[in-house]
Design a protein around this motif. Structure first.
Motif, PDB file in Angstrom:
ATOM      1  N   VAL A   1       6.100 -59.575  13.272  1.00 51.14           N
ATOM      2  CA  VAL A   1       7.245 -60.298  12.705  1.00 51.14           C
ATOM      3  C   VAL A   1       7.045 -61.792  12.942  1.00 51.14           C
ATOM      4  O   VAL A   1       6.723 -62.211  14.060  1.00 51.14           O
ATOM      5  CB  VAL A   1       8.575 -59.834  13.349  1.00 51.14           C
ATOM      6  CG1 VAL A   1       9.744 -60.586  12.750  1.00 51.14           C
ATOM      7  CG2 VAL A   1       8.752 -58.343  13.173  1.00 51.14           C
ATOM      8  N   LEU A   2       7.235 -62.610  11.877  1.00 54.30           N
ATOM      9  CA  LEU A   2       7.158 -64.069  11.974  1.00 54.30           C
ATOM     10  C   LEU A   2       8.518 -64.661  11.589  1.00 54.30           C
ATOM     11  O   LEU A   2       9.204 -64.134  10.705  1.00 54.30           O
ATOM     12  CB  LEU A   2       6.078 -64.623  11.038  1.00 54.30           C
ATOM     13  CG  LEU A   2       4.648 -64.087  11.183  1.00 54.30           C
ATOM     14  CD1 LEU A   2       3.738 -64.802  10.212  1.00 54.30           C
ATOM     15  CD2 LEU A   2       4.144 -64.250  12.599  1.00 54.30           C
ATOM     16  N   GLY A   3       8.896 -65.805  12.221  1.00 55.23           N
ATOM     17  CA  GLY A   3      10.107 -66.502  11.824  1.00 55.23           C
ATOM     18  C   GLY A   3      10.975 -66.876  13.001  1.00 55.23           C
ATOM     19  O   GLY A   3      10.655 -66.578  14.159  1.00 55.23           O
ATOM     20  N   ALA A   4      12.077 -67.565  12.704  1.00 53.91           N
ATOM     21  CA  ALA A   4      13.057 -67.950  13.720  1.00 53.91           C
ATOM     22  C   ALA A   4      14.225 -66.985  13.650  1.00 53.91           C
ATOM     23  O   ALA A   4      14.884 -66.869  12.630  1.00 53.91           O
ATOM     24  CB  ALA A   4      13.532 -69.381  13.488  1.00 53.91           C
ATOM     25  N   TYR A   5      14.478 -66.248  14.730  1.00 50.74           N
ATOM     26  CA  TYR A   5      15.527 -65.238  14.774  1.00 50.74           C
ATOM     27  C   TYR A   5      15.359 -64.228  13.638  1.00 50.74           C
ATOM     28  O   TYR A   5      16.260 -64.001  12.839  1.00 50.74           O
ATOM     29  CB  TYR A   5      16.915 -65.884  14.709  1.00 50.74           C
ATOM     30  CG  TYR A   5      17.163 -66.859  15.807  1.00 50.74           C
ATOM     31  CD1 TYR A   5      17.116 -66.460  17.137  1.00 50.74           C
ATOM     32  CD2 TYR A   5      17.421 -68.196  15.532  1.00 50.74           C
ATOM     33  CE1 TYR A   5      17.334 -67.356  18.152  1.00 50.74           C
ATOM     34  CE2 TYR A   5      17.633 -69.106  16.552  1.00 50.74           C
ATOM     35  CZ  TYR A   5      17.595 -68.677  17.868  1.00 50.74           C
ATOM     36  OH  TYR A   5      17.809 -69.556  18.889  1.00 50.74           O
ATOM     37  N   THR A   6      14.171 -63.653  13.574  1.00 49.58           N
ATOM     38  CA  THR A   6      13.845 -62.682  12.520  1.00 49.58           C
ATOM     39  C   THR A   6      13.604 -61.321  13.147  1.00 49.58           C
ATOM     40  O   THR A   6      12.914 -61.210  14.158  1.00 49.58           O
ATOM     41  CB  THR A   6      12.602 -63.124  11.735  1.00 49.58           C
ATOM     42  OG1 THR A   6      12.863 -64.398  11.158  1.00 49.58           O
ATOM     43  CG2 THR A   6      12.283 -62.123  10.621  1.00 49.58           C
ATOM     44  N   LEU A   7      14.177 -60.279  12.530  1.00 46.37           N
ATOM     45  CA  LEU A   7      14.046 -58.907  13.027  1.00 46.37           C
ATOM     46  C   LEU A   7      13.213 -58.089  12.047  1.00 46.37           C
ATOM     47  O   LEU A   7      13.439 -58.136  10.841  1.00 46.37           O
ATOM     48  CB  LEU A   7      15.433 -58.262  13.174  1.00 46.37           C
ATOM     49  CG  LEU A   7      15.452 -56.782  13.578  1.00 46.37           C
ATOM     50  CD1 LEU A   7      14.952 -56.629  15.000  1.00 46.37           C
ATOM     51  CD2 LEU A   7      16.863 -56.219  13.455  1.00 46.37           C
ATOM     52  N   GLY A   8      12.226 -57.370  12.584  1.00 40.63           N
ATOM     53  CA  GLY A   8      11.433 -56.450  11.783  1.00 40.63           C
ATOM     54  C   GLY A   8      11.608 -55.036  12.289  1.00 40.63           C
ATOM     55  O   GLY A   8      11.669 -54.802  13.502  1.00 40.63           O
ATOM     56  N   ILE A   9      11.732 -54.093  11.365  1.00 41.12           N
ATOM     57  CA  ILE A   9      11.985 -52.700  11.729  1.00 41.12           C
ATOM     58  C   ILE A   9      11.022 -51.808  10.956  1.00 41.12           C
ATOM     59  O   ILE A   9      10.763 -52.049   9.778  1.00 41.12           O
ATOM     60  CB  ILE A   9      13.433 -52.280  11.385  1.00 41.12           C
ATOM     61  CG1 ILE A   9      14.445 -53.267  11.973  1.00 41.12           C
ATOM     62  CG2 ILE A   9      13.719 -50.874  11.864  1.00 41.12           C
ATOM     63  CD1 ILE A   9      15.841 -53.099  11.412  1.00 41.12           C
ATOM     64  N   VAL A  10      10.503 -50.783  11.641  1.00 39.79           N
ATOM     65  CA  VAL A  10       9.752 -49.742  10.941  1.00 39.79           C
ATOM     66  C   VAL A  10      10.338 -48.394  11.341  1.00 39.79           C
ATOM     67  O   VAL A  10      10.555 -48.126  12.516  1.00 39.79           O
ATOM     68  CB  VAL A  10       8.239 -49.803  11.254  1.00 39.79           C
ATOM     69  CG1 VAL A  10       7.969 -49.645  12.724  1.00 39.79           C
ATOM     70  CG2 VAL A  10       7.493 -48.732  10.467  1.00 39.79           C
ATOM     71  N   SER A  11      10.668 -47.562  10.353  1.00 37.34           N
ATOM     72  CA  SER A  11      11.328 -46.277  10.595  1.00 37.34           C
ATOM     73  C   SER A  11      10.701 -45.217   9.712  1.00 37.34           C
ATOM     74  O   SER A  11      10.201 -45.515   8.620  1.00 37.34           O
ATOM     75  CB  SER A  11      12.830 -46.356  10.289  1.00 37.34           C
ATOM     76  OG  SER A  11      13.447 -47.385  11.006  1.00 37.34           O
ATOM     77  N   ASP A  12      10.734 -43.955  10.198  1.00 41.57           N
ATOM     78  CA  ASP A  12      10.332 -42.889   9.302  1.00 41.57           C
ATOM     79  C   ASP A  12      11.521 -42.543   8.403  1.00 41.57           C
ATOM     80  O   ASP A  12      12.623 -43.057   8.565  1.00 41.57           O
ATOM     81  CB  ASP A  12       9.816 -41.665  10.069  1.00 41.57           C
ATOM     82  CG  ASP A  12      10.864 -41.054  10.961  1.00 41.57           C
ATOM     83  OD1 ASP A  12      12.059 -41.199  10.633  1.00 41.57           O
ATOM     84  OD2 ASP A  12      10.502 -40.434  11.972  1.00 41.57           O
TER      85      ASP A  12
END
Length: 774
Positions: A133-144
Motif C-alpha cells: 500500500v502506498l499513500g498518506a493514510y491509505t488502507l489496502g485490503i485483500v479478502s477471499d
C-alpha cells in the motif's frame, strides 16, 4: 552406390540420436509457445493440448492469459480484463501480472477494488507475495470471496488481511510525541507512506481494495493536497522497491508480477491407483504431494531432466558431457549411464572410487599405505589423548560445580535430616542432575508442561519408567535454605491421596529442582474455563472435587506435624488425575506455622481474586486465609465463572463480591452454571452456596475451619451419592438421617440453614478420612 547408402544410414542414425535427446515440453502437434512464453504440458492452448480445461491458456495477440474472471472497479466504473501469464514453471508455480487499485481523495471519495477468480487448481502463493500500500493514510485490503468488510466513520470493522500507510510527519508527532522530525526518508516500506504485509493462505477467488483518507480528514488540508491518491497492489516479494517519488509519480497503468501456485489431482496415493488419470506419465518421474493445499506435482527423477507429464518427457542427463559430475579431474574418467547416473574410474596405477567426496584415487603402494596409516594413527592418538584430558578436566570442573551447588542448596543439612529418619520410606530422595537430564532429554523444550512466574515444569520419565513432573524454579534465595530443607522434609512426609506427592529433589544445580508425581488430566481451571481443553464437569464431579480439595486442606491444617498454610489455593492449583481425583499442588508459596503460634507476619503472596482481604491488609497469615481462597473455589465450581474477570461489569468483576451480592439479593440461581443446574436441585446448590458464603466472610474469626468445611461437604456428598446411586434406604435409616445432629452449623443473616444430616457412621467415616488422609 554403397558409399552413399552408408552415408545416408549414418545421417539417419545421428538424426535419431538427436531426436532422442530432444526434450519436448508440449504434446505432439501442439503449439509450445505464445509470444515469448513457453507453454509446457499440462498447460496448452487448446483442450486437446492440455491436461483439462483448467490448464487452457488463451493466446491473444502473442500474449498468454489464464482462463479466469477479473473485475476492476475504479471511480464508479467497471472493467473486465484477463490475467496475463508471464512465465510457467513445472515446479508448480506460474507468474501472472496483476494491476494496481487507485483511490484518490475527492469531495466524494470512494474505495475501489479489483476482484479476481482463479479457477481450480490455482491460488496465490502466501509465501512469495505481499500486499503493498502506498499513500498518506491509505488502507489496502485483500479478502477471499467469503470474507466481508465494511467502513464506518473511516475505521475498518472487519477484513481478512489489511495494511495501512501513514503520513510521516503527523504520524511521528501524534503517536511518538516527537517535536523534531528528520525529513530524510530511508525509503523502506515500513509504514511511512508505504506498508507491506504477507497475505493469507490459498486465495483463489479474492478481491483487493484501496481506500484513501481512511481517517476522513479534511480533503483540502495537508497531506491530501500534496498526496491526494493512494495505491494498493499485490506483488511478488522483492519485485518492488519503494521510492518516495512513487507517491506523486506512480504509473497506475503498471502491473506487477504475482506468484500463483498450481497442482494436479488430489494426492499421489489416490492418483497412482488409476493409471489412466495419473499425470506423471514418464517412466523416470516421481510424484510429490503439494505442500500447500490438495493436489500433487510430478518431477523427473535424479539424473533426468524434462517434462515428467509427458510419456518420454524425462531424458537422461549426461553429467560427463555437462561436467556436472564429481569425478576427480586428471586421474579419473567419467562414464555416463543411460539410467540417469554416472560412474568414475581411476586411471591405471590408482585405486579408489574416483570421486572428490569419496575415497578418491590413491597410488597403489604398500609402503605409502603403511606410512599413511602410521601418520593417521599418530594423529588419532594425539587427538584422542587431548580429548581425554579435556573431558577429564571438564568432568572434574563439573563435579566441583555440582558439589558447590549441593552444599549451597543445603545438601549436607538435608542428608543430616534424612539420617534422623532412618528406615522411613516417606522421606525424600536426592536425585542427581544426570538422572533428571536423562528423564527430560536434557530439559528439552518439547518436555515443558507449563511455565509460570515461579519457574518451568517439565515432564520426565525416570529410569524405572515412572512419569514425574520436575519443577525448575527461576530464582533462589540463599537466606531461605534451612527453611527450604525443612519444608522439603515436611512435604515429603505428607501422604494424602488428594495432595500431589513430592518425590524428591536435586540440589546439584544453581536452583534446586523439585520432583513431583505426574498428574495427567490438567487443572480444574482449564476444565471450567478453557473450552479447548475442557472435560465436562458434572455437578457430581464438582461436588467431589470440592470434597477432596477441602479434605486435603483440612489435612494440611490439622493433621500434619506442623500446620501448613497453602497460601495460593485456586482452581489452577487443583489438578485431576486419570480417575479425575482432585490433587492439591504448588506449595511454592506455602508457609509452615510453628505449633506455638496461630499466625505469621509475612510478605503478602497469592493470586488476585482468591486473596484473603484481611491477610492483604494486615499481612497476618492464618489458616483462615486458605478458607477464604477455598470459598472462591466453591463459588467458581457453582457458577462456572472466573474468580476475577474484566469481561463482567465493573461491580461484578470480583466473583466473591458478585457471589455475596447475589446471595444477599436472593439471586443465586441467576448466576449458577447452566451446565449443572438441571443435574441437581435448588436445595443442594443452596447447601454448598451457604458453605461458600461463610468461607468468604471478611473477618477470619467468623469463618469456619477447613475441618468443619470438609466435614460439611463430605456429609452432603455422602447423602447425595446415595441418592445418585439410587440406594433404597429403609424408613428407619431415612428417619435417622433426617434427625441426626448436624456436623456443623452455618447461618446466613443470623438464620441457621438446614444442615446436611448424616448418621453417626457417616460422621465417623468423615473423621477417619480427615485424620488418616485417605
Amino acid at each position: 552406390m554403397s558409399v552413399h547408402l552408408n552415408l545416408l544410414l549414418i545421417v539417419r542414425l545421428i538424426a535419431a540420436v538427436a531426436a532422442a535427446k530432444t526434450q519436448y515440453m508440449s504434446k505432439p502437434n501442439c503449439e509450445s509457445k505464445c509470444g515469448n512464453v513457453t507453454i509446457p504440458f499440462p498447460f496448452g492452448l487448446t483442450e486437446a493440448c492440455s491436461l483439462n480445461t483448467s490448464f487452457i491458456i488463451t493466446c491473444d495477440k502473442s500474449l498468454p492469459f489464464l482462463n479466469t474472471t477479473h473485475e476492476m472497479r475504479l471511480f464508479n466504473t467497471t472493467d473486465d480484463e484477463k490475467v496475463q501469464v508471464l512465465d510457467i514453471s513445472l515446479d508448480g508455480q506460474l507468474h501472472v501480472s496483476l494491476p494496481i487499485v487507485t483511490s484518490c481523495v475527492t469531495p466524494k471519495s470512494e474505495h475501489n477494488y479489483i476482484s479476481i477468480s482463479l479457477y481450480a487448481p490455482f491460488h496465490l502463493s502466501s509465501k512469495q507475495n505481499k500486499l503493498t500500500v502506498l499513500g498518506a493514510y491509505t488502507l489496502g485490503i485483500v479478502s477471499d470471496e467469503y470474507s466481508t468488510y465494511a467502513l464506518s466513520d473511516g475505521y475498518l470493522t472487519y477484513a481478512r488481511t489489511y495494511c495501512m500507510s501513514f503520513y510521516s510527519i503527523i504520524y511521528n508527532i501524534s503517536i511518538y510525541n516527537s517535536s523534531i522530525y528528520n525529513m530524510t526518508h530511508d525509503e523502506s516500506c515500513s509504514g511511512s507512506f508505504c506498508c507491506e504485509t504477507p497475505i493469507q493462505h490459498r486465495l483463489s477467488k479474492f478481491h483487493y481494495t484501496c481506500v484513501a483518507n481512511i481517517f476522513d480528514y479534511n480533503s483540502t488540508q495537508e497531506p491530501f493536497q500534496s498526496y491526494p491518491c493512494g495505491y494498493t497492489f499485490l506483488v511478488k516479494e522483492g519485485a518492488y522497491n519503494f521510492s518516495m517519488t512513487d507517491i506523486k509519480n506512480f504509473n497506475t497503468k503498471n502491473t506487477f508480477p504475482v506468484v500463483v501456485d498450481w497442482a494436479v489431482g488430489n494426492t499421489c496415493l489416490e492418483a497412482q491407483k488409476n493409471a489412466s488419470s495419473y499425470a506423471c506419465k514418464s517412466n523416470y518421474s516421481e510424484c510429490q504431494d503439494a505442500t500447500v493445499g490438495p493436489g500433487y506435482h510430478c518431477k523427473c527423477s535424479t539424473g533426468f531432466r524434462g517434462n515428467p507429464y509427458l510419456s518420454d518427457g524425462c531424458q537422461d542427463v549426461d553429467e560427463c558431457a555437462e561436467e556436472s559430475h564429481d569425478c576427480l579431474k586428471g586421474i579419473s574418467t567419467c562414464s555416463n549411464s543411460p539410467e540417469g547416473s554416472y560412474s568414475c574410474s581411476c586411471l591405471k596405477g590408482y585405486e579408489g572410487d574416483g570421486k572428490n567426496n569419496g575415497s578418491g584415487c590413491v597410488i597403489r603402494s604398500n609402503r605409502k599405505i603403511v606410512i599413511a596409516l602410521s601418520v593417521t594413527g599418530s594423529i588419532l592418538a594425539l587427538v584422542g589423548g587431548t580429548l581425554y584430558v579435556y573431558c577429564a578436566l571438564k568432568k572434574r570442573k563439573s563435579n566441583r560445580l555440582k558439589e558447590h551447588f549441593f552444599q549451597l542448596n543445603g545438601g549436607l543439612l538435608l542428608q543430616q535430616e534424612i539420617s534422623r529418619y532412618t528406615g522411613s520410606n516417606e522421606l525424600t530422595k536426592i536425585f542427581t542432575v544426570e538422572e533428571l537430564k536423562e528423564a527430560t532429554n536434557n530439559f528439552n523444550k518439547e518436555m515443558v508442561l507449563g511455565e509460570g512466574g515461579e519457574g518451568t515444569v517439565y515432564k520426565g520419565i525416570l529410569r524405572d519408567n515412572r512419569i514425574v513432573a520436575i519443577k525448575k524454579s527461576r530464582i533462589s534465595n540463599p537466606n531461605q535454605i534451612e527453611h527450604f530443607i525443612n519444608e522439603v522434609i515436611l512435604l515429603c512426609q505428607i501422604n494424602h491421596r488428594n495432595v500431589v506427592k513430592l518425590l524428591g529433589c536435586c540440589l546439584e544445580t544453581e536452583v534446586p529442582l523439585l520432583v513431583y508425581e505426574f498428574i495427567p488430566n490438567g487443572t480444574v481451571y482449564e476444565h471450567l474455563h478453557d473450552q479447548s481443553k475442557s472435560l465436562r464437569l458434572t455437578w457430581k464431579r464438582r461436588l467431589q472435587i470440592a470434597v477432596e480439595t477441602a479434605g486435603a486442606l483440612s489435612y494440611l491444617h490439622s493433621a500434619t506435624h506442623a500446620p501448613i498454610v497453602h497460601r495460593d489455593v485456586k482452581t489452577s492449583n487443583v489438578l485431576l488425575d486419570h480417575n479425575l481425583t482432585a490433587k492439591v499442588s504448588d506449595f511454592g508459596a506455602s508457609k509452615i506455622i510453628p505449633l506455638d503460634r496461630t499466625q505469621l507476619t509475612t510478605l503478602v503472596l497469592g493470586t488476585l481474586g482468591y486473596l484473603d482481604p484481611e491477610y492483604f491488609h494486615s499481612s497476618q497469615l492464618t489458616e483462615k486465609s486458605d478458607v477464604y481462597s477455598f470459598g472462591v473455589v466453591l463459588a467458581e465450581l457453582l457458577t462456572g465463572e472466573k474468580a476475577l474477570s474484566f469481561e463482567r461489569p465493573e461491580a461484578h468483576r470480583n466473583l466473591a463480591i458478585h457471589f455475596h451480592s447475589s446471595m444477599k439479593e436472593d439471586r443465586l440461581l441467576d448466576i449458577v452454571d447452566g451446565r449443572i443446574i438441571d443435574e441437581t436441585n435448588v436445595e443442594q446448590v443452596m447447601d454448598v452456596a451457604n458453605i461458600a458464603s461463610h468461607c468468604l466472610r471478611l473477618k477470619g474469626e467468623e469463618r469456619p475451619t477447613m475441618r468443619e468445611v470438609a466435614m460439611e461437604l463430605e456429609g452432603i456428598y455422602i447423602v447425595e451419592k446415595r441418592q445418585w446411586e439410587k440406594v433404597n434406604l429403609s424408613s428407619e435409616e431415612t428417619e435417622t438421617l433426617l434427625k441426626a445432629t448436624p456436623s456443623s452449623s452455618f447461618s446466613v443473616d443470623g438464620v441457621n440453614r438446614r444442615s446436611v444430616n448424616s448418621s453417626s457412621d457417616i460422621l465417623n467415616r468423615i473423621s477417619f478420612s480427615l485424620t488418616s488422609g485417605r
